[in-house]
Design an enzyme around this catalytic site. Sequence first.
Site, PDB file in Angstrom:
ATOM      1  N   SER A  95       6.529 -49.721  26.083  1.00 15.65           N
ATOM      2  CA  SER A  95       7.256 -49.449  24.841  1.00 15.65           C
ATOM      3  C   SER A  95       8.700 -49.924  24.849  1.00 15.65           C
ATOM      4  O   SER A  95       9.387 -49.824  23.845  1.00 15.65           O
ATOM      5  CB  SER A  95       7.163 -47.963  24.492  1.00 15.65           C
ATOM      6  OG  SER A  95       7.961 -47.208  25.364  1.00 15.65           O
ATOM      7  N   LYS A 153      11.868 -39.000  21.900  1.00 20.55           N
ATOM      8  CA  LYS A 153      12.747 -40.169  21.888  1.00 20.55           C
ATOM      9  C   LYS A 153      13.836 -40.022  20.830  1.00 20.55           C
ATOM     10  O   LYS A 153      15.011 -40.336  21.066  1.00 20.55           O
ATOM     11  CB  LYS A 153      11.917 -41.432  21.648  1.00 20.55           C
ATOM     12  CG  LYS A 153      11.041 -41.820  22.846  1.00 20.55           C
ATOM     13  CD  LYS A 153      10.207 -43.052  22.551  1.00 20.55           C
ATOM     14  CE  LYS A 153       9.426 -43.519  23.799  1.00 20.55           C
ATOM     15  NZ  LYS A 153       8.561 -44.663  23.489  1.00 20.55           N
TER      16      LYS A 153
END
Lengths: 210, 210, 210, 210, 210, 210
Positions: D95, D138
């Site tokens: 990612s 996140k």
Amino acid sequence: KNDLVFKEARIGVTYGLAWTETGGTMLPVETSSFEGQGELIITGNLGDVMKESARIALSYLRSAQNRYNYLVDNIGKTDFHIHVPEGAIPKDGPSAGITLASSLLSTICGIAPKPGIAMTGELTLTGRILPIGGLKEKLLAAIRNGMEKVLLPSDNRDDWEELDKDVREALKVEFVENADEAFGLLFDEKIHKGNGKKKSRDKRIKIREQ
Amino acid sequence: KNDLVFKEARIGVTYGLAWTETGGTMLPVETSSFEGQGELIITGNLGDVMKESARIALSYLRSAQNRYNYLVDNIGKTDFHIHVPEGAIPKDGPSAGITLASSLLSTICGIAPKPGIAMTGELTLTGRILPIGGLKEKLLAAIRNGMEKVLLPSDNRDDWEELDKDVREALKVEFVENADEAFGLLFDEKIHKGNGKKKSRDKRIKIREQ
Amino acid sequence: KNDLVFKEARIGVTYGLAWTETGGTMLPVETSSFEGQGELIITGNLGDVMKESARIALSYLRSAQNRYNYLVDNIGKTDFHIHVPEGAIPKDGPSAGITLASSLLSTICGIAPKPGIAMTGELTLTGRILPIGGLKEKLLAAIRNGMEKVLLPSDNRDDWEELDKDVREALKVEFVENADEAFGLLFDEKIHKGNGKKKSRDKRIKIREQ
Amino acid sequence: KNDLVFKEARIGVTYGLAWTETGGTMLPVETSSFEGQGELIITGNLGDVMKESARIALSYLRSAQNRYNYLVDNIGKTDFHIHVPEGAIPKDGPSAGITLASSLLSTICGIAPKPGIAMTGELTLTGRILPIGGLKEKLLAAIRNGMEKVLLPSDNRDDWEELDKDVREALKVEFVENADEAFGLLFDEKIHKGNGKKKSRDKRIKIREQ
Amino acid sequence: KNDLVFKEARIGVTYGLAWTETGGTMLPVETSSFEGQGELIITGNLGDVMKESARIALSYLRSAQNRYNYLVDNIGKTDFHIHVPEGAIPKDGPSAGITLASSLLSTICGIAPKPGIAMTGELTLTGRILPIGGLKEKLLAAIRNGMEKVLLPSDNRDDWEELDKDVREALKVEFVENADEAFGLLFDEKIHKGNGKKKSRDKRIKIREQ
Amino acid sequence: KNDLVFKEARIGVTYGLAWTETGGTMLPVETSSFEGQGELIITGNLGDVMKESARIALSYLRSAQNRYNYLVDNIGKTDFHIHVPEGAIPKDGPSAGITLASSLLSTICGIAPKPGIAMTGELTLTGRILPIGGLKEKLLAAIRNGMEKVLLPSDNRDDWEELDKDVREALKVEFVENADEAFGLLFDEKIHKGNGKKKSRDKRIKIREQ
Ligand SMILES: [Ca+2]
Ligand SMILES: [Ca+2]
Ligand SMILES: [Ca+2]
Ligand SMILES: [Ca+2]
Ligand SMILES: [Ca+2]
Ligand SMILES: [Ca+2]
Ligand SMILES: [Ca+2]
Ligand SMILES: [Ca+2]
Ligand SMILES: [Ca+2]
Ligand SMILES: [Ca+2]
Ligand SMILES: [Ca+2]
Ligand SMILES: [Ca+2]
């Protein structure tokens, strides 16, 4: 049991002797060469110690190139491939050193070894030949395969003297201290530069032991 | 037990001392060189630490090439092969550093070491010599093999003073702090550039310890 | 316990501080260089993280070459060898980053660091210095080895303020945020291009933290 | 917990977001470059998947070089070093793809990214951005570190809409389908060739899903 | 479950079909190229068998370069990067062979494949297409993703005939014996040298089976 | 069970015979070549012994290039790729040696082998063919696949004579001692330099066994 022995002498083929759990066996070594980048290809299911022996053999001959009649122009731009059949059988140990070096030298000079000679001995980088184990089994394998002469390390002389008389008399044995002595017995004099004016640099090597 | 010692001095052959579970032993080191691409070939069944010692030895000599009389024109285009017989015996540890460097320097300069000298000591990249273990066993091996002198790390002086008198008196010992001191004792003065006008750069190295 | 410290400053030798299970220790770093192909040789029994630290140090200096007075003409055609003695002791972790970079810079510029300075800190690729652990043990090792000054990461200032007063007063401490600040304290001004007209590019680096 | 964030924008530094077992964290990425042989150096204790992400990022930019204002003359003769601090912390997963590509592009063009922007998203070789996991953690890390905007994969829009309103309103979010959209938000128009005449080749990419 | 399918045809992107424990899935393959040294970069968390498939695909196309309209001038000086998203998912097996080759060919010729076509089949070095497993699951994945046509190995024709009628009628299927047949269905005629004068060399391949 | 056999002869495709736990099987070998750097690419999920067999085959042909009509101008600048389908099936052992060499020779000379011939035998570096195991199962596979002739090692003649008569009469068998004999049976005379003036160098090879 089939041992691999050619009937006739061939360039690049020399005969070692190996000890196995089921007795001694012939250990032929084959070398070929071709233009390349100085790569050394080693096949035959060899362990790390035996691969190192092959590198030692090549380095010894690279540093000794002023002594022998090399056909190869540029040894640093030549690829060598050393193969030890049979491919399915794992092999290891240092005692094929002189056999590997002899096979390489035969290919580099384009000169076949004299027929009927087997050999065993660890080679060091300066050409010294160190003693090996399994002497009796190795000699029996040489006798069984019709070899006429075996080159042995000088430091195995005591081991040889303790063998039964019938083994000792079945086969001519030569004790060698260094690679140059072995090459002198295995090849004719054309292998040396200056044709027969054999240099004695290796003669300086004397071993002092306790 | 056979220790490997040549009777006469040879270019590229130096004598280390190793500690093993069954006592000390001589640890000869052999180096050869040939035109190449700057490759360092290391054989003799060495562990990672000892392989690193060989790289340190070569790098030290590459960065010190303005101090010694190198025969080799272009050290970056020269292949070196360092071999530590016997090939079947695993070896490891840093204490062969000065022996490896001496063997390399002998080959690079084409000058044989003085005979009868053994040595032990870890080498750092700046030429410092660090102390080693197994001092007593190593000295006994040197005595047994008829060595006349042993080069030891200065930082092992205390260990040496604690040894029995008969061991201390059986052998001449020199304590060295750095590679240049060791080379000065092992080779004659031709090894230094400017023939005998030995540079003292390494003299600056003094160790401060607690 | 012998810590490895040279009495005098030497080009290419810097002093880190390591944490071990038995306390702090000096961690000297040595670098040498020679003409080559841009290879980075790393020895000293280092783990992967510490090897990465060495690569980060070299890359930082390669990308910063317009800021320092490099003696090396073509850094891409120079081989560097970084060694961290003692060879038998495994070492790992990122906190030697600034020590590795300082050792490399000293060798690249041919300028010795000022004597008596130890340092610790992780280096990032942009020159930032990140905090380290084991602060107290590292400072005790520096004190024990007679260091006069220690360079610490700015982000370890809080840790330092929590130490006992006698530890804090035994040693001069400088907190640095980036490699350029560390180099300014470790080397004299000749290390910067334009001799003393130190560029402040790294001054832009300010850290924002929660 | 210290997250690593620079106060000011720097060439080659971009900010990813990582999920860890203890919550989200900033994942800064640093890239430097120097003349070389096209080598890609990757450090930061990265696993194989993340190393592959770095290669994908570089290959994407190599094949897209007719679209951006590259400062680098010969990208095939340039070495790139990507580092993801901190060196002691293992990292893996795909990612960070868009963060790695943005860091590389910033270095290749010599243009700093706009400050205060974090991003997350897997990158494919054709520039498509694939969805990621750990969205909430996140975003909290980005909020905690004072980020102003976060670039997210379009395919994470549904995940985002399911978050609590206070998380959604604490931070400006932009959904991007491909790298070119992300670069357009992260850099000013100078990054594109033809200065502001942004090509829309990537606009062709529409995703069809079940 | 999101399968990765682009809405429009793109150069270098082809669609394979994979069998997984939870059913079939689309397996898009992306290829990019750039000037280099003939390196093949393979990413996407692929196992050894699938990496070998990528090498076989490239070698097939290198030896077939007299048959197709390659844009690439010197394929031996071109680097290719093949990526199979998603990076976090391990993939293996030989059945993506024809998909990998089609993706490479599309990039080498700069011609996009016709849209809506998926494919599966092991590729051999001479271009033969070998049968695959998991046929039903793969076809269901193609149907679910709106594919219009699927290319299958001729040797899977029996397997296909045993499928339920509704599966067989939901999708157009073409059976191919070799890569050239597959390329003829996937690309328009510009892909062949001599524009439409398709050579029939591969027609010679007929399989004889028991 | 589908064995992989092409209906027609193709350049670079030869047919070996393999022993598996479920019986014998055809083992087709495919080789392609293209301009390169002398790299040998080997695929097909092969074990180390079989990879070594491929290297031996290439080295044998490189050192024998004065005997055959090579189309390849510079064999040292040609890449060869040898593939043994099917990619998902692991294969190992030395007995495909002569099949690998025949496939390579066919590609190097651009001459297809005669159709309907299968073969088995370990190859050594000097071209000798060594005996193999699993003879009966291999012959049954050849019969089942409609082969007309099988080349066997001379040293398997005794094994063959012990087989049932119906197996022996179902298939023409030729015993070969070396690679040159096998090539003479597999290719027409154009494969030899000097068109039909076949050199008999390998004739010298006679095996002496106990
Ligand atoms: Ca046998
Ligand atoms: Ca003796
Ligand atoms: Ca011994
Ligand atoms: Ca001391
Ligand atoms: Ca110590
Ligand atoms: Ca702080
Ligand atoms: Ca942290
Ligand atoms: Ca979606
Ligand atoms: Ca998915
Ligand atoms: Ca069939
Ligand atoms: Ca099958
Ligand atoms: Ca026989």
